[in-house]
Design a protein around this motif. Structure first.
Motif, PDB file in Angstrom:
ATOM      1  N   ASN A   1       0.922  -1.301  -0.060  1.00  0.00           N
ATOM      2  CA  ASN A   1       0.190  -0.069  -0.055  1.00  0.00           C
ATOM      3  C   ASN A   1       0.748   1.194  -0.101  1.00  0.00           C
ATOM      4  N   GLY A   2       1.961   1.270  -0.929  1.00  0.00           N
ATOM      5  CA  GLY A   2       2.786   2.344  -0.711  1.00  0.00           C
ATOM      6  C   GLY A   2       3.763   2.657   0.016  1.00  0.00           C
ATOM      7  N   GLN A   3       3.894   1.595   1.343  1.00  0.00           N
ATOM      8  CA  GLN A   3       4.783   1.828   2.316  1.00  0.00           C
ATOM      9  C   GLN A   3       5.811   0.501   2.155  1.00  0.00           C
ATOM     10  N   GLN A   4       7.341   1.241   2.078  1.00  0.00           N
ATOM     11  CA  GLN A   4       8.297   0.236   2.058  1.00  0.00           C
ATOM     12  C   GLN A   4       8.746  -0.497   3.161  1.00  0.00           C
TER      13      GLN A   4
ATOM     14  N   GLU B   1      -2.443  -4.799  -1.634  1.00  0.00           N
ATOM     15  CA  GLU B   1      -1.815  -4.694  -2.672  1.00  0.00           C
ATOM     16  C   GLU B   1      -0.206  -4.808  -2.273  1.00  0.00           C
ATOM     17  N   HIS B   2       0.511  -5.298  -2.889  1.00  0.00           N
ATOM     18  CA  HIS B   2       2.067  -5.359  -2.365  1.00  0.00           C
ATOM     19  C   HIS B   2       2.809  -5.962  -3.644  1.00  0.00           C
ATOM     20  N   SER B   3       4.167  -5.372  -3.763  1.00  0.00           N
ATOM     21  CA  SER B   3       4.984  -5.925  -4.531  1.00  0.00           C
ATOM     22  C   SER B   3       6.649  -6.330  -3.668  1.00  0.00           C
TER      23      SER B   3
END
Length: 116
Positions: A64-67, A83-85
């Motif tokens: 979600n945009g957080q590293q 959501e994740h990568s």
């Protein structure tokens, strides 16, 4: 009940040199993963809750945009439908646990991980 030898499980070869072996139970799945340094798992979402245990190496997740960096000996829990990568900052081995079972991994419809 069954005992499984990881060395006897067929290996999936995925994008960027990523390798995967899968073991399933009735309601849970394990994926033993290998990532070469620099390999990337594109952003995706799935119903399954995911628990990632890094055995060796280091992964950078974007959730979600957080590293979040997860190193050897650490475990990350990713909730369902988030959501994740991921990117391998080092050569990395890890085990993912999923519940419910990832049917896309079993039927080959996990196109985000496969070469076109």
């Amino acid at each position: 009940m069954k005992s499984v030898n990881w060395n006897e499980i067929p290996e999936d070869r995925l994008i960027g040199g990523i390798k995967r072996k899968i073991v399933t139970g009735e309601k849970v799945m394990l994926g033993k993963m290998y990532f070469p340094k620099g390999s990337k798992v594109p952003s995706h979402v799935h119903e399954s809750e995911q628990v990632t245990n890094v055995l060796e190496g280091k992964l950078l997740f974007v959730i979600n945009g957080q590293q979040i960096t997860v190193s050897s000996g650490e475990t990350l829990v990713i909730p369902s439908n988030v959501e994740h990568s991921a990117e391998a900052l080092e050569e990395t081995s890890e085990i993912d646990t999923f519940s419910p079972i990832r049917t896309d991994w079993l039927d080959g419809s996990d196109s985000y991980l496969r070469e076109n």
